[in-house]
Design a protein around this motif. Structure first.
Motif, PDB file in Angstrom:
ATOM      1  N   SER A 152      40.311  30.909  32.225  1.00  0.00           N
ATOM      2  CA  SER A 152      41.506  30.665  31.425  1.00  0.00           C
ATOM      3  C   SER A 152      42.610  31.576  31.935  1.00  0.00           C
ATOM      4  O   SER A 152      42.405  32.778  32.099  1.00  0.00           O
ATOM      5  CB  SER A 152      41.236  30.928  29.951  1.00  0.00           C
ATOM      6  OG  SER A 152      42.335  30.516  29.170  1.00  0.00           O
ATOM      7  N   THR A 153      43.759  30.977  32.194  1.00  0.00           N
ATOM      8  CA  THR A 153      44.867  31.712  32.800  1.00  0.00           C
ATOM      9  C   THR A 153      46.098  31.658  31.904  1.00  0.00           C
ATOM     10  O   THR A 153      46.610  30.583  31.602  1.00  0.00           O
ATOM     11  CB  THR A 153      45.202  31.108  34.183  1.00  0.00           C
ATOM     12  OG1 THR A 153      44.014  31.080  34.968  1.00  0.00           O
ATOM     13  CG2 THR A 153      46.245  31.937  34.909  1.00  0.00           C
ATOM     14  N   PHE A 156      44.927  33.085  26.765  1.00  0.00           N
ATOM     15  CA  PHE A 156      44.050  33.741  25.795  1.00  0.00           C
ATOM     16  C   PHE A 156      44.806  34.212  24.556  1.00  0.00           C
ATOM     17  O   PHE A 156      44.281  34.169  23.446  1.00  0.00           O
ATOM     18  CB  PHE A 156      43.337  34.916  26.476  1.00  0.00           C
ATOM     19  CG  PHE A 156      42.077  35.346  25.785  1.00  0.00           C
ATOM     20  CD1 PHE A 156      40.971  34.509  25.717  1.00  0.00           C
ATOM     21  CD2 PHE A 156      41.985  36.602  25.218  1.00  0.00           C
ATOM     22  CE1 PHE A 156      39.805  34.904  25.079  1.00  0.00           C
ATOM     23  CE2 PHE A 156      40.820  37.016  24.578  1.00  0.00           C
ATOM     24  CZ  PHE A 156      39.729  36.171  24.513  1.00  0.00           C
ATOM     25  N   ILE A 181      39.121  35.543  32.914  1.00  0.00           N
ATOM     26  CA  ILE A 181      40.331  35.416  32.101  1.00  0.00           C
ATOM     27  C   ILE A 181      41.429  36.280  32.697  1.00  0.00           C
ATOM     28  O   ILE A 181      41.219  37.462  32.990  1.00  0.00           O
ATOM     29  CB  ILE A 181      40.069  35.834  30.641  1.00  0.00           C
ATOM     30  CG1 ILE A 181      39.163  34.815  29.955  1.00  0.00           C
ATOM     31  CG2 ILE A 181      41.385  35.969  29.862  1.00  0.00           C
ATOM     32  CD1 ILE A 181      38.712  35.216  28.586  1.00  0.00           C
ATOM     33  N   ASP A 183      45.343  37.253  31.593  1.00  0.00           N
ATOM     34  CA  ASP A 183      46.260  37.082  30.470  1.00  0.00           C
ATOM     35  C   ASP A 183      47.175  38.292  30.341  1.00  0.00           C
ATOM     36  O   ASP A 183      47.097  39.238  31.139  1.00  0.00           O
ATOM     37  CB  ASP A 183      45.476  36.854  29.176  1.00  0.00           C
ATOM     38  CG  ASP A 183      46.330  36.217  28.091  1.00  0.00           C
ATOM     39  OD1 ASP A 183      47.067  35.262  28.404  1.00  0.00           O
ATOM     40  OD2 ASP A 183      46.273  36.674  26.943  1.00  0.00           O
ATOM     41  N   LYS A 239      43.006  41.248  34.297  1.00  0.00           N
ATOM     42  CA  LYS A 239      41.932  40.313  34.639  1.00  0.00           C
ATOM     43  C   LYS A 239      40.649  40.808  33.996  1.00  0.00           C
ATOM     44  O   LYS A 239      40.320  41.997  34.099  1.00  0.00           O
ATOM     45  CB  LYS A 239      41.726  40.213  36.147  1.00  0.00           C
ATOM     46  CG  LYS A 239      40.619  39.217  36.524  1.00  0.00           C
ATOM     47  CD  LYS A 239      40.420  39.098  38.040  1.00  0.00           C
ATOM     48  CE  LYS A 239      39.509  40.201  38.560  1.00  0.00           C
ATOM     49  NZ  LYS A 239      39.087  39.970  39.948  1.00  0.00           N
TER      50      LYS A 239
END
Length: 243
Positions: A152-153, A156, A181, A183, A239
C-alpha cells in the motif's frame, strides 16, 4: 466494473460496517471519485519525479529480496494504479513475472486500473478477504485468496482502522509473504482531514512498529529520503515491512 454508490453502500453493509462507518467511507469515495480523472497528475504534483522513482525502486528491491521468479501481488487502496503500473513494469524488467491485482473502494479508480491492464477488485482495506469473495461473486473476476506481496502506497493514513487493515493484509498473505507500506510520517496539519479527507495525520515509526508487532513476527520501519509537497507544506515518508 461498474458500481454505483448504492451498490457500494450495499456491499459495505454486507461487509458488516455500521451506518456511521458506511457514511464516512461514502464521503471518502465521493471525494476520490472527483479526483479520479486527474489522479495521476495529482500524485505527480505531490511528489517530484525522483521521489516517485525512489518509492518504486524501494518497493521493487524489497520484493527482489524474496528471490522468486514469479509473484502474486495485491496493491491495497491502489487508486488509479499510478504506482501499481510502475512496480509491475519494473519487476518484469528485472525478470520477475508479476500477477498483479489492485483493490480500491472508488468505482472510478477501478475503471482507471482496468484501463491500465491491472485486474481491479472492489473492496475495503479492513476486510480484504471478504472483499475478494464479494468481487469474485458479483463482479465476474477470479482473484486469488492469497498473495506473496501485499503493498500500500500513500494510503495507510486514509484507513478507518489501520490495525485492522494490517490484520486484513495478513489474512491474504502467503506463509513466506510480506507486506510493504509506504506512507506519510506523523504531522500536525489538522486541515488535511478536511481538505484531503485524511483520517489520520500520518504515523510515527514507533506507532507503526507497535501496531505491526501485535500482528507480525517481523517488523521493520525506517525514514525515507523522500517527501510529499502539499502546497508549501512538506511531509516526510516512511517505509514499513511486515512478515
Amino acid at each position: 466494473m461498474l458500481l454505483s454508490v448504492d451498490d457500494v453502500r450495499d456491499f459495505l453493509k454486507k461487509l458488516g460496517f455500521d451506518e456511521g462507518s458506511v457514511n464516512e467511507l461514502i464521503e471518502q469515495i465521493e471525494y476520490f471519485e472527483k479526483e479520479a480523472p486527474q489522479r495521476d497528475d495529482i500524485v505527480r504534483d505531490y511528489l517530484r519525479e525522483e521521489c516517485i522513482e525512489t518509492i518504486v525502486e524501494e518497493i521493487v528491491e524489497e520484493i527482489l529480496k524474496m528471490n522468486k521468479e514469479s509473484i502474486r501481488l495485491l496493491d491495497v487502496a491502489a487508486g488509479s494504479g499510478f504506482f501499481t503500473e510502475r512496480i509491475k513494469r519494473k519487476l518484469e524488467e528485472r525478470g520477475v513475472k508479476a500477477d498483479v491485482y489492485a483493490l480500491d473502494i472508488t468505482p472510478s479508480m477501478l475503471r482507471r486500473l482496468d484501463e491500465k491492464g491491472i485486474t481491479p477488485i472492489w473492496g475495503v482495506a479492513e476486510k480484504i478477504r471478504e472483499s475478494i469473495e464479494i468481487a469474485n461473486e458479483h463482479c465476474g473476476i477470479n482473484a486469488p485468496r492469497e498473495f506473496d506481496v501485499v503493498l500500500s502506497t500513500l494510503a495507510f493514513h486514509h484507513f478507518l482502522n489501520p490495525e485492522e487493515v494490517l490484520k486484513s493484509m495478513k489474512s491474504v498473505l502467503t506463509e513466506n509473504g510480506k507486506v510493504i507500506i509506504i506512507d506519510v510520517l506523523k504531522h500536525e496539519h489538522e486541515e488535511f482531514k478536511e481538505t484531503l479527507k485524511d483520517i489520520h495525520l500520518g504515523f510515527s515509526l514507533e506507532e507503526i512498529k507497535e501496531m505491526g508487532s501485535k500482528i507480525f513476527k517481523k517488523v521493520e520501519a525506517r525514514y525515507m529520503d523522500v517527501y510529499c509537497e502539499v502546497g508549501d507544506i512538506i511531509i516526510g515518508l516512511y517505509k514499513a515491512v511486515f512478515a
